[in-house]
Design an enzyme around this catalytic site. Structure first.
Site, PDB file in Angstrom:
ATOM      1  N   ASP A  13      19.395  68.945  20.719  1.00 25.30           N
ATOM      2  CA  ASP A  13      19.447  70.207  19.968  1.00 25.30           C
ATOM      3  C   ASP A  13      18.853  70.094  18.572  1.00 25.30           C
ATOM      4  OD1 ASP A  13      20.797  71.204  22.184  1.00 25.30           O
ATOM      5  OD2 ASP A  13      22.731  70.617  21.368  1.00 25.30           O
ATOM      6  N   GLY A  15      15.839  70.961  17.819  1.00 29.47           N
ATOM      7  CA  GLY A  15      14.796  71.976  17.619  1.00 29.47           C
ATOM      8  C   GLY A  15      13.523  71.615  18.380  1.00 29.47           C
ATOM      9  N   LYS A  16      13.696  70.857  19.485  1.00 33.38           N
ATOM     10  CA  LYS A  16      12.533  70.429  20.278  1.00 33.38           C
ATOM     11  C   LYS A  16      11.774  71.618  20.849  1.00 33.38           C
ATOM     12  CE  LYS A  16      15.294  68.062  22.870  1.00 33.38           C
ATOM     13  NZ  LYS A  16      16.549  68.200  22.099  1.00 33.38           N
ATOM     14  N   GLY A  17      12.545  72.631  21.302  1.00 34.56           N
ATOM     15  CA  GLY A  17      11.912  73.817  21.892  1.00 34.56           C
ATOM     16  C   GLY A  17      11.021  74.505  20.873  1.00 34.56           C
ATOM     17  N   ASN A  38      20.290  70.848  32.114  1.00 37.70           N
ATOM     18  CA  ASN A  38      21.290  70.529  31.086  1.00 37.70           C
ATOM     19  C   ASN A  38      20.702  70.831  29.706  1.00 37.70           C
ATOM     20  OD1 ASN A  38      19.451  68.431  31.474  1.00 37.70           O
ATOM     21  ND2 ASN A  38      20.917  66.783  31.164  1.00 37.70           N
ATOM     22  N   GLY A  40      18.787  72.928  26.763  1.00 38.04           N
ATOM     23  CA  GLY A  40      18.724  74.334  26.335  1.00 38.04           C
ATOM     24  C   GLY A  40      17.796  74.373  25.140  1.00 38.04           C
ATOM     25  N   HIS A  41      16.573  74.842  25.326  1.00 35.61           N
ATOM     26  CA  HIS A  41      15.560  74.830  24.263  1.00 35.61           C
ATOM     27  C   HIS A  41      15.252  76.259  23.817  1.00 35.61           C
ATOM     28  CE1 HIS A  41      13.943  70.625  25.615  1.00 35.61           C
ATOM     29  NE2 HIS A  41      15.231  70.635  25.348  1.00 35.61           N
ATOM     30  N   THR A  42      15.419  76.496  22.529  1.00 38.33           N
ATOM     31  CA  THR A  42      15.231  77.853  22.015  1.00 38.33           C
ATOM     32  C   THR A  42      13.873  77.988  21.337  1.00 38.33           C
ATOM     33  OG1 THR A  42      17.565  77.680  21.454  1.00 38.33           O
ATOM     34  CG2 THR A  42      16.409  79.665  20.703  1.00 38.33           C
ATOM     35  N   GLN A 225      17.224  66.439  25.651  1.00 42.20           N
ATOM     36  CA  GLN A 225      18.329  65.649  25.073  1.00 42.20           C
ATOM     37  C   GLN A 225      17.807  64.869  23.855  1.00 42.20           C
ATOM     38  OE1 GLN A 225      18.065  65.281  28.905  1.00 42.20           O
ATOM     39  NE2 GLN A 225      19.044  67.237  28.677  1.00 42.20           N
ATOM     40  N   VAL A 300      23.256  75.957  23.723  1.00 36.13           N
ATOM     41  CA  VAL A 300      22.437  76.968  24.403  1.00 36.13           C
ATOM     42  C   VAL A 300      22.775  77.003  25.897  1.00 36.13           C
ATOM     43  CG1 VAL A 300      20.037  77.629  24.929  1.00 36.13           C
ATOM     44  CG2 VAL A 300      20.570  76.547  22.732  1.00 36.13           C
ATOM     45  N   LYS A 332      15.719  72.535  10.333  1.00 36.47           N
ATOM     46  CA  LYS A 332      16.973  73.119   9.832  1.00 36.47           C
ATOM     47  C   LYS A 332      17.340  72.665   8.415  1.00 36.47           C
ATOM     48  CE  LYS A 332      19.618  74.919  13.111  1.00 36.47           C
ATOM     49  NZ  LYS A 332      20.562  75.154  14.191  1.00 36.47           N
TER      50      LYS A 332
HETATM   51  P1  GDP Z   1      16.527  71.864  21.305  1.00 39.54           P
HETATM   52  O1  GDP Z   1      17.483  71.639  22.409  1.00 39.54           O
HETATM   53  O2  GDP Z   1      16.165  70.604  20.606  1.00 39.54           O
HETATM   54  O3  GDP Z   1      15.318  72.648  21.700  1.00 39.54           O
HETATM   55  O4  GDP Z   1      17.308  72.745  20.206  1.00 39.54           O
HETATM   56  P2  GDP Z   1      18.243  74.039  20.508  1.00 39.54           P
HETATM   57  O5  GDP Z   1      17.372  75.185  20.811  1.00 39.54           O
HETATM   58  O6  GDP Z   1      19.314  73.688  21.456  1.00 39.54           O
HETATM   59  O7  GDP Z   1      18.961  74.197  19.098  1.00 39.54           O
HETATM   60  C1  GDP Z   1      18.243  74.380  17.928  1.00 39.54           C
HETATM   61  C2  GDP Z   1      18.663  75.710  17.310  1.00 39.54           C
HETATM   62  O8  GDP Z   1      18.187  75.786  15.976  1.00 39.54           O
HETATM   63  C3  GDP Z   1      18.038  76.912  18.013  1.00 39.54           C
HETATM   64  O9  GDP Z   1      18.918  78.000  17.889  1.00 39.54           O
HETATM   65  C4  GDP Z   1      16.756  77.157  17.219  1.00 39.54           C
HETATM   66  O10 GDP Z   1      16.318  78.511  17.281  1.00 39.54           O
HETATM   67  C5  GDP Z   1      17.233  76.824  15.822  1.00 39.54           C
HETATM   68  N1  GDP Z   1      16.211  76.254  14.929  1.00 39.54           N
HETATM   69  C6  GDP Z   1      15.201  75.411  15.205  1.00 39.54           C
HETATM   70  N2  GDP Z   1      14.586  75.032  14.062  1.00 39.54           N
HETATM   71  C7  GDP Z   1      15.234  75.653  13.062  1.00 39.54           C
HETATM   72  C8  GDP Z   1      15.108  75.622  11.643  1.00 39.54           C
HETATM   73  O11 GDP Z   1      14.279  74.944  11.070  1.00 39.54           O
HETATM   74  N3  GDP Z   1      16.011  76.377  10.915  1.00 39.54           N
HETATM   75  C9  GDP Z   1      16.969  77.130  11.512  1.00 39.54           C
HETATM   76  N4  GDP Z   1      17.788  77.816  10.742  1.00 39.54           N
HETATM   77  N5  GDP Z   1      17.118  77.171  12.845  1.00 39.54           N
HETATM   78  C10 GDP Z   1      16.270  76.420  13.600  1.00 39.54           C
HETATM   79  P1  IMO Z   2      18.769  69.584  24.747  1.00 40.80           P
HETATM   80  O1  IMO Z   2      17.506  69.245  25.515  1.00 40.80           O
HETATM   81  C1  IMO Z   2      22.785  68.301  23.634  1.00 40.80           C
HETATM   82  C2  IMO Z   2      25.067  66.109  26.670  1.00 40.80           C
HETATM   83  C3  IMO Z   2      26.290  66.782  27.239  1.00 40.80           C
HETATM   84  C4  IMO Z   2      27.154  65.554  27.489  1.00 40.80           C
HETATM   85  C5  IMO Z   2      26.148  64.514  27.947  1.00 40.80           C
HETATM   86  C6  IMO Z   2      26.032  64.357  29.456  1.00 40.80           C
HETATM   87  O2  IMO Z   2      19.042  71.015  24.601  1.00 40.80           O
HETATM   88  O3  IMO Z   2      18.769  68.816  23.464  1.00 40.80           O
HETATM   89  P2  IMO Z   2      24.928  65.848  31.365  1.00 40.80           P
HETATM   90  O4  IMO Z   2      25.199  67.244  31.808  1.00 40.80           O
HETATM   91  O5  IMO Z   2      23.511  65.615  30.933  1.00 40.80           O
HETATM   92  O6  IMO Z   2      25.382  64.823  32.354  1.00 40.80           O
HETATM   93  O7  IMO Z   2      25.871  65.635  30.066  1.00 40.80           O
HETATM   94  O8  IMO Z   2      24.899  64.931  27.430  1.00 40.80           O
HETATM   95  N1  IMO Z   2      23.803  66.896  26.772  1.00 40.80           N
HETATM   96  C7  IMO Z   2      23.226  67.511  25.739  1.00 40.80           C
HETATM   97  N2  IMO Z   2      23.619  67.636  24.454  1.00 40.80           N
HETATM   98  N3  IMO Z   2      21.598  68.812  24.035  1.00 40.80           N
HETATM   99  C8  IMO Z   2      21.166  68.665  25.308  1.00 40.80           C
HETATM  100  O9  IMO Z   2      19.940  69.007  25.700  1.00 40.80           O
HETATM  101  C9  IMO Z   2      22.012  68.025  26.243  1.00 40.80           C
HETATM  102  N4  IMO Z   2      21.931  67.742  27.554  1.00 40.80           N
HETATM  103  C10 IMO Z   2      23.025  67.038  27.868  1.00 40.80           C
HETATM  104  O10 IMO Z   2      26.880  67.657  26.316  1.00 40.80           O
HETATM  105  O11 IMO Z   2      27.698  65.108  26.280  1.00 40.80           O
HETATM  106 MG    MG Z   3      19.336  72.322  23.076  1.00 42.02          MG
END
Ligand code: GDP
Ligand code: IMO
Ligand code: MG
Length: 429
Positions: A13, A15-17, A38, A40-42, A225, A300, A332
């Protein structure tokens, strides 16, 4: 030719997405190589928000090829519902734009059931998985009884493999875990239907990617992840079941390791974690709660509240070492705006000594006390910056210190969730 990898340098999480979408403009192909839904990329473009789980974050461009590699585990139900979701948002999904590896393993209903039953049986020691069947599917892959996409799209093979698997899985579900047996016909009929819909997207990904490399096309690999969820170098057993580090790219996409030029570590300006497991810099106080609220730190995929804490350079440096990061993206940094003081962990105190590595043993890790450096905070004006120079002085000090401590240059600073809220760091070389 330039191929680059985007990886999470913490616990996911980061901010890879967002960054994959941003960098995808420079690539011809975007590839997921491990994990499954598993993730969730935003991605946010103008006023629209897209939540992706399985489909690569290059899908919003009409002229990019998006590939789900052999190292990914694919839940066809989730895949088809994500396709519907994206089409509903006006994103076209065609076999020219989306390709799925014939070698990827398929998440079956019993994987999801077993994920839940195993978590329940672990009781207080549960991992806190996403419940998507990821671990049980990878278990079957390595047990060599898994069902691959090429098996899914062949009715006879599917029937045979499902029969074999379900007989054993039902024994396991009912006799070991006291769960309810699953019905063969229901699963078979459902998966035959999925197969029809998935079939047009199925190809040999290794062949396609190596053709792209020959044609000198740029490829972007999108990690899921993060560093410490890696099955080998993460906080085992509180990890996911795949290699989230750079090593996963080659085996998960079918290309040679020498075909990757850049490895970009996405690092949140602080640290978050979803699910259970150790977290040395966790803030279980008002500041942690404040960061969660400011950063909207809720999963996400599962909606769970993310645990929040200070940036931990020991973790980022593990990623630098294990994945060979060639640059960092800090995201962030805007979320921290408003805090008076900000801390950064620069090492651990362990048994009277200072260490700068992450111990393998969770018992040793529990004895580690973070050593902090403190920084003056910055304000909301950070959102107005268009260049690195325009960032508040205190934010620049914080970022410069990250570069010093990691020895890796920051190439991008992200100051908001939108594609446009991205600052490329220009250097006079
Ligand atoms: P990912 O799993 O690495 O793709 O990240 P997620 O999407 O799960 O979580 C990142 C969250 O931070 C999402 O809601 C993004 O829209 C948000 N985000 C990403 N970059 C930034 C940033 O630079 N600032 C802020 N405020 N939000 C960000
Ligand atoms: P993104 O790509 C954050 C965590 C789960 C749990 C552990 C094992 O959005 O960064 P699993 O279902 O994979 O067997 O769960 O890994 N986990 C994540 N945490 N971001 C993710 O993906 C995750 N994918 C799995 O919360 O701790
Ligand atoms: Mg995520």
């Amino acid at each position: 030719m330039s191929s680059f990898v985007v990886l999470g340098a913490q616990w996911g999480d980061e901010g890879k997405g967002k960054i994959t979408d941003y960098l995808a403009e420079k690539a011809h192909v975007v590839v997921r190589f491990q994990g499954g839904n598993n993730a969730g990329h935003t991605v946010e473009v103008e006023d629209k928000q897209y939540k992706l789980h399985l489909i690569p974050s290059g899908i919003l461009y009409d002229n990019k090829v998006n590939i789900i590699g052999n190292g990914v585990v694919v839940d066809p139900e989730a895949l088809l519902s994500e396709i519907n979701y994206l089409e509903g948002l006006g994103v076209s999904i065609t076999p020219e734009k989306l390709i799925i590896s014939d070698r990827a393993h398929v998440i079956m209903p019993y994987h999801k059931v077993l994920d839940a039953l195993k978590e329940k049986a672990r009781g207080a020691n549960s991992i806190g998985t996403t419940g998507k069947g990821i671990g049980p599917c990878y278990t079957d892959k390595f047990e060599r009884c898994g069902i691959r996409i090429c098996d899914l799209i062949n009715k006879d093979v599917l029937k045979e493999k499902l029969q074999e698997n379900l007989t054993l899985k039902n024994k396991y579900i009912t006799k070991v875990y006291d769960g309810e047996a699953l019905d063969f016909d229901t699963i078979y009929n459902q998966y035959v239907e999925y197969a029809e819909k998935v079939k047009p997207f199925v190809k040999d990904v290794s062949v396609i990617l190596n053709e792209e490399i020959k044609e000198d096309n740029s490829i972007l690999f999108e990690g899921a992840q993060g560093m410490l969820l890696d099955i080998d170098y993460g906080t085992y057993p509180f990890v996911t079941s795949s290699n989230t580090t750079a090593g996963g790219v080659s085996s998960g996409a079918g290309i040679g390791p020498n075909k990757v030029n850049e490895v970009i570590g996405i690092t949140k300006a602080y640290t978050t974690r979803v699910g259970k497991g150790p977290f040395p810099t966790e803030l279980e106080d008002e500041t942690g709660e404040w960061i969660r609220t400011q950063g909207h730190e809720y999963g996400v995929t599962t909606g769970r509240a993310r645990r929040c804490g200070w940036l931990d350079i020991v973790i980022v440096n593990t990623s630098v070492r294990v994945s060979g990061l060639t640059s960092l993206v800090i995201t962030k940094i805007d979320t921290l705006a408003g805090l008076d003081k900000i801390k950064m962990c620069v090492g651990y105190e362990f048994e009277g000594k200072v260490i700068d590595y992450f111990p393998a043993s969770l018992e040793d890790l529990a004895k580690c006390k973070p050593i902090y450096e403190e920084f003056e905070g910055w304000g909301e004006e950070i959102k107005n910056a268009k260049t690195f120079d325009e960032l508040p002085e205190n934010a620049k000090k914080y970022l410069n210190r990250i570069e010093e401590l990691t020895g890796v240059e920051i190439s991008i600073v992200s100051i908001g969730p939108k594609r446009s809220e991205t600052i490329e760091v220009k250097r006079n070389k």
